[in-house]
Design a protein around this motif. Structure first.
Motif, PDB file in Angstrom:
ATOM      1  N   LEU A  14       0.849  -1.183   0.000  1.00 36.90           N
ATOM      2  CA  LEU A  14       0.000   0.000   0.000  1.00 36.90           C
ATOM      3  C   LEU A  14       0.887   1.236   0.000  1.00 36.90           C
ATOM      4  CD1 LEU A  14      -2.731   1.401   0.180  1.00 36.90           C
ATOM      5  CD2 LEU A  14      -2.572   1.203   2.667  1.00 36.90           C
ATOM      6  N   ARG A  15       0.692   2.095  -1.010  1.00 38.29           N
ATOM      7  CA  ARG A  15       1.508   3.303  -1.086  1.00 38.29           C
ATOM      8  C   ARG A  15       0.770   4.376  -1.865  1.00 38.29           C
ATOM      9  NH1 ARG A  15       2.876  -0.368  -4.612  1.00 38.29           N
ATOM     10  NH2 ARG A  15       3.659   0.070  -6.686  1.00 38.29           N
ATOM     11  N   HIS A  16       1.229   5.598  -1.648  1.00 36.44           N
ATOM     12  CA  HIS A  16       0.744   6.732  -2.424  1.00 36.44           C
ATOM     13  C   HIS A  16       1.938   7.226  -3.229  1.00 36.44           C
ATOM     14  CE1 HIS A  16      -1.239  10.372  -3.628  1.00 36.44           C
ATOM     15  NE2 HIS A  16      -0.166  11.037  -3.244  1.00 36.44           N
ATOM     16  N   ARG A  17       1.737   7.384  -4.519  1.00 35.74           N
ATOM     17  CA  ARG A  17       2.820   7.874  -5.385  1.00 35.74           C
ATOM     18  C   ARG A  17       2.730   9.391  -5.501  1.00 35.74           C
ATOM     19  NH1 ARG A  17       1.227   2.941  -8.278  1.00 35.74           N
ATOM     20  NH2 ARG A  17       3.005   1.529  -8.222  1.00 35.74           N
ATOM     21  N   THR A  18       3.882  10.045  -5.410  1.00 38.75           N
ATOM     22  CA  THR A  18       3.943  11.499  -5.535  1.00 38.75           C
ATOM     23  C   THR A  18       5.143  11.869  -6.393  1.00 38.75           C
ATOM     24  OG1 THR A  18       4.084  13.586  -4.303  1.00 38.75           O
ATOM     25  CG2 THR A  18       5.189  11.689  -3.321  1.00 38.75           C
ATOM     26  N   ARG A  19       4.936  12.827  -7.290  1.00 39.08           N
ATOM     27  CA  ARG A  19       6.015  13.216  -8.203  1.00 39.08           C
ATOM     28  C   ARG A  19       7.199  13.832  -7.471  1.00 39.08           C
ATOM     29  NH1 ARG A  19       4.556  12.066 -13.090  1.00 39.08           N
ATOM     30  NH2 ARG A  19       2.396  12.195 -13.734  1.00 39.08           N
ATOM     31  N   THR A  20       6.915  14.566  -6.398  1.00 39.83           N
ATOM     32  CA  THR A  20       7.973  15.259  -5.666  1.00 39.83           C
ATOM     33  C   THR A  20       8.252  14.541  -4.347  1.00 39.83           C
ATOM     34  OG1 THR A  20       7.141  17.329  -6.580  1.00 39.83           O
ATOM     35  CG2 THR A  20       8.701  17.496  -4.763  1.00 39.83           C
ATOM     36  N   ALA A  21       9.451  14.017  -4.204  1.00 44.09           N
ATOM     37  CA  ALA A  21       9.829  13.335  -2.959  1.00 44.09           C
ATOM     38  C   ALA A  21      10.117  14.370  -1.879  1.00 44.09           C
ATOM     39  CB  ALA A  21      11.067  12.480  -3.190  1.00 44.09           C
ATOM     40  N   PRO A  22       9.677  14.112  -0.654  1.00 42.06           N
ATOM     41  CA  PRO A  22       9.985  15.037   0.436  1.00 42.06           C
ATOM     42  C   PRO A  22      11.496  15.120   0.676  1.00 42.06           C
ATOM     43  CG  PRO A  22       8.275  13.475   1.085  1.00 42.06           C
ATOM     44  CD  PRO A  22       8.823  13.009  -0.221  1.00 42.06           C
TER      45      PRO A  22
END
Length: 140
Positions: free
Chosen positions: A35-43
């Motif tokens: 289970l994960r959420h994909r985001t273009r910008t990594a923190p």
């Protein structure tokens, strides 16, 4: 170096309520684990986010639920572009709801600014009109 925990806030676009988020995530965890959420910008503060931080979801204009971020891994979007995968814990924890305006991407949330967890089923002292509206939306 001293690590300080940090949370993230993200809009749950297209999600109707917490039950809908749970159903979407349950299905996604089965078809595309973990289970994960994909985001273009990594923190940039990934270490801080992964040392006890959570993602706080904004659903229908209210920040109302959180879940632990286990780790952040390199990942790939459906179109093949690189992104970051926020690997999430399965448990959704309701928090004292707070209205929030729409924004793009995600935002950092300092732990001292995070709403408290709701453990007893109360609305954590929200104004009655807001509490009634959020309850009507299934957010409380």
């Amino acid at each position: 170096l001293h690590r300080s925990m940090m949370h993230l806030v993200k809009l749950a676009v297209g999600v109707r309520d917490v039950a809908h988020l749970r159903a979407l995530q349950t299905a996604r965890a089965k078809t595309d684990p973990p289970l994960r959420h994909r985001t273009r910008t990594a923190p940039k503060r990934a270490d801080d986010v992964c040392s006890g931080g959570s993602i706080y979801w904004v659903i229908q204009g209210a920040l109302c639920v959180r879940q632990r971020i286990r780790k952040i891994v390199p990942d790939t979007m459906q179109d093949g572009s690189a992104c970051a995968g926020l690997v999430l814990g399965r448990r959704l924890v309701r928090v004292a709801a707070r209205p929030m305006r729409p924004f793009q991407g995600w935002r950092y949330l300092d732990p001292q600014d995070a709403p408290p967890d709701i453990t007893d089923g109360t609305d954590a002292g929200l104004p009655p009109a807001l509490s009634a509206e959020l309850r009507g939306l299934g957010l409380l």
